[in-house]
Structure formats: C-alpha cells, structure tokens
Design an enzyme around this catalytic site. Structure first.
Site, PDB file in Angstrom:
ATOM      1  N   TYR A   1     -31.845  30.071  30.328  1.00  0.00           N
ATOM      2  CA  TYR A   1     -32.304  28.820  29.926  1.00  0.00           C
ATOM      3  C   TYR A   1     -30.541  27.738  31.233  1.00  0.00           C
ATOM      4  O   TYR A   1     -29.633  27.735  30.556  1.00  0.00           O
ATOM      5  CB  TYR A   1     -32.355  28.596  28.368  1.00  0.00           C
TER       6      TYR A   1
ATOM      7  N   LYS B   1     -36.411  43.957  28.075  1.00  0.00           N
ATOM      8  CA  LYS B   1     -37.175  44.578  28.907  1.00  0.00           C
ATOM      9  C   LYS B   1     -35.166  45.279  29.637  1.00  0.00           C
ATOM     10  O   LYS B   1     -35.071  45.673  30.685  1.00  0.00           O
ATOM     11  CB  LYS B   1     -37.505  43.075  30.578  1.00  0.00           C
TER      12      LYS B   1
ATOM     13  N   ASP C   1     -43.294  42.857  27.394  1.00  0.00           N
ATOM     14  CA  ASP C   1     -44.763  42.911  27.743  1.00  0.00           C
ATOM     15  C   ASP C   1     -45.548  43.700  26.947  1.00  0.00           C
ATOM     16  O   ASP C   1     -46.722  43.226  26.493  1.00  0.00           O
ATOM     17  CB  ASP C   1     -44.335  43.551  29.746  1.00  0.00           C
TER      18      ASP C   1
ATOM     19  N   ASP D   1     -38.767  32.404  22.538  1.00  0.00           N
ATOM     20  CA  ASP D   1     -39.699  31.204  22.185  1.00  0.00           C
ATOM     21  C   ASP D   1     -40.870  31.038  22.867  1.00  0.00           C
ATOM     22  O   ASP D   1     -41.699  30.714  22.181  1.00  0.00           O
ATOM     23  CB  ASP D   1     -38.834  30.614  23.665  1.00  0.00           C
TER      24      ASP D   1
ATOM     25  N   ASP E   1     -44.122  30.729  20.322  1.00  0.00           N
ATOM     26  CA  ASP E   1     -44.853  30.944  20.445  1.00  0.00           C
ATOM     27  C   ASP E   1     -46.585  31.628  20.065  1.00  0.00           C
ATOM     28  O   ASP E   1     -47.579  31.244  19.626  1.00  0.00           O
ATOM     29  CB  ASP E   1     -45.121  29.246  21.447  1.00  0.00           C
TER      30      ASP E   1
END
Length: 356
Positions: free
Chosen positions: A132, A185, A218, A242, A246
């Site tokens: 970010y 990852k 993933d 984040d 959701d």
C-alpha cells in the site's frame, strides 16, 4: 470510566455510528461500564470547515481516549493530500501504530453461509507495511511514475513488523481452536514473502499447542470457497489480508456483517469492513451490524488491557444480541432480506441486549 471518541465519517457513517452508540448505551446500562463518549469531526465536514479531512484535534482525541469508533469514510473521493485529503483510517494506523487488523468472518445464526458450511475464522492482517502506497515509505508515496509510460510500486516487509503480527496471531489462536495458517506468495516473491514466512516460522515454536500450516495466496482463495470452515486464524501481509477478509466475510454470509478492529500496543480503532455507501446516506437503509460488531471487539480489547471483566462480558453480550437479532428474519435489515432500517435495527439489538 472508559472514554470512547466517535468519528462519524462520511456517507452512512453518521447513521451507523448512531445505531452503534445506542447499542453501547444499552450495554452501559446493563453492565455499569461507565462509558463516556466524545465526538471528533473528520471527513468532508472538516474539509469544508478546516481544509483537512483529518484535523490534529481528531488525532489528539484518539490518543487521549481508551478507544476510537470510526465510521466509514469516502477517502477515494477526497482531494489530494496536498489539498487536505488525508485518509483518517490510514493516518491513525500510522500515527497510533495500529499494526494488527483483526477481521473475523463469522456465519450468523439463521443466516446461511454463501458457500458450504458455517464459517468461524479470523484474518490477522499486518496493517502498517506491504504494497500500500501510504504505508511503504517514510516520505512520499510508495508508487511513482519515472516516465508517463512507467509506473512502479514499492513493497515494504520488515522483520519487526512480520514478527509482531505473527505473535498477535498465535496469541489469538491460543484463545480459539489453536490453528494457524500463514498465507504468502514466497514461491514468486521470494525475498519479501520469504522474510515474512521466516519470521512466522520463528514464532511458531513458541506456541507448540498451535497447529501451524502455510498456504500460497492463490490456492487459499480457492480453499476458502471450497470450505472455509476448516480455517481458524489466518495470518498474512497487508494486501493479501485485505482481499482475503472481504472474500471470507462474504462467504460467511455478508460483508455487511463483517466486524474489524485496528489494534496496536496502546490504541485501538473499531471500524466496519465496508465503505461509506454514499448512495444510501440519509435513507435509513444501511446495515449497522458491522460497526456494532467492531465496537464489541473494541470493548473486549479495552477490557483485556484493563483487566476489566465487565467490558469483556459486555462485548460477549453485544455479540449474542447481534446473533439473536440477525437470526430473526423480521428483525433484519433490508440488505439481509428483512424490513428494518438502520435506526430500528440498532434499537432492536439494544433491546435484545438489555435482556439478561
């Protein structure tokens, strides 16, 4: 006395904040918590009046309070930072060092999960680093354009940041089902995610009672859709957390029910996972459950720090009242297929909470 500062925010923020305060007042009456509320203006209100969306008075109030209740903000619609468009949530994360974003994904009684069986997991998201742009540089943004046709972004992962979020996640797992999944990852981001995993692996032996596993990001999205119920505590870096939170909350039932707490060593901010929904503002249509649940998390956090059992008990009672209210179709808000508006839903949760 427990002092809470309320920052209503933009859009539906004032409405869901009012519903949340109604529930907290009911908890105060039942448990004798000694809650004290003060208001601090932010967002478009202070931009018009003071030229900034996050004045210093709001930060000072947050520092002085035991906790903050932050309504949604329309930061995507704010002007550039140079013109006063600060993101209040981001500013408090940095200035109060709110390194842990705790986001439960919980299937509520009577309201089925979107996928598979009921879900009860928590995403523990590192909150101050990652990709970010507002959290990866000391001066200036973390993304930039050397030429009109080239955009670059910087990702920051530190040993200190990774270690403390891992410690927070393992401590939480000890109070739950004692399972941790670290999401990464590192097969591609070998250096940055490699450092994150190194730190989590170093913390794991200090919690031998916790079952520790790792998943690539993933694959994790697919596994959540397949069966999110097998996961307990998920610890990960900022952007992954984040996105996953959701996804997990919607799988559990609805993002509109998803609570969230931004916490550090000394400060905490209750904040709904969803946005400010300006198209619903002023229509008594918004679901306040997310912010009410976030406020319950804040009470529990304060209670644990102060060793104040009544605050923890009140947090549990708010959770139970939310559960009972959502489980009754006639008491749900319109987004959940019920008839109630924002104010009436808050009043119903408060009334349910008032009955021991």
């Amino acid at each position: 006395m427990t002092q809470l500062v309320v920052m209503e925010g933009d859009g539906i923020g004032p409405e869901i904040s009012a519903a949340t305060i109604a529930v907290l007042n009911a908890a105060d009456r039942r448990f004798g918590l000694g809650l004290s509320f003060t208001s601090a203006s932010i967002g478009f209100t202070t931009l018009r009046n003071e030229g900034t969306t996050f004045p210093m008075a709001a930060l000072d109030a947050a520092k002085a309070a035991d906790g903050v209740i932050l309504g949604p903000v329309s930061h995507n619609d704010y002007p550039p930072v140079a013109e006063g468009g600060l993101n209040p949530s981001g500013e408090m994360r940095k200035r109060l060092d709110l390194f842990a974003n705790i986001r439960p994904a919980l299937t509520r009684g009577g309201f089925p999960a979107r996928c598979g069986v009921p879900v009860d997991l928590v995403i523990v998201r590192e909150n101050t680093e990652g990709f970010y742009a507002d959290r990866s540089m000391f001066v200036g943004p973390g993304e930039f354009m050397p030429t009109p046709d080239l955009a670059l972004a910087v990702r920051k992962i530190t040993r200190a940041g990774s270690t403390r979020i891992a410690e927070a996640a393992f401590a939480l797992a000890m109070r739950r089902r004692k399972k941790i999944t670290a999401v990464h990852k590192a097969n591609v981001l070998r250096v940055s995610d490699g450092l994150f995993l190194e730190c989590v692996r170093a913390v794991a032996p200090r919690f031998p009672a916790v079952e520790y596993k790792e998943q690539i990001i993933d694959a994790m999205t697919a596994l959540l859709v397949r069966d999110a119920s097998v996961f307990d505590v998920v610890v990960t870096t900022n952007m992954y957390g984040d996105i996953l939170s959701d996804l997990a909350s919607e799988i559990a039932g609805s993002l509109g029910l998803a609570a969230s707490l931004n916490a550090g060593a000394d400060h905490a901010v209750a904040q709904a996972q969803h946005g400010s929904a300006p198209d619903l503002a002023g229509k008594d249509l918004a679901n306040p459950a997310s912010l009410i649940g976030s406020a319950a998390m804040l009470l529990a956090w304060i209670g644990e720090r102060k060793n104040a059992g009544r605050l923890v008990e009140a947090a549990d009672a708010i959770e139970a009242a939310l559960e009972r209210t959502i489980a009754t179709p006639a008491w749900r808000t319109r987004d959940l297929g019920g008839p109630l508006g924002t104010k009436a839903f808050g009043e119903r949760v408060a009334a349910t909470l008032g009955k021991p």
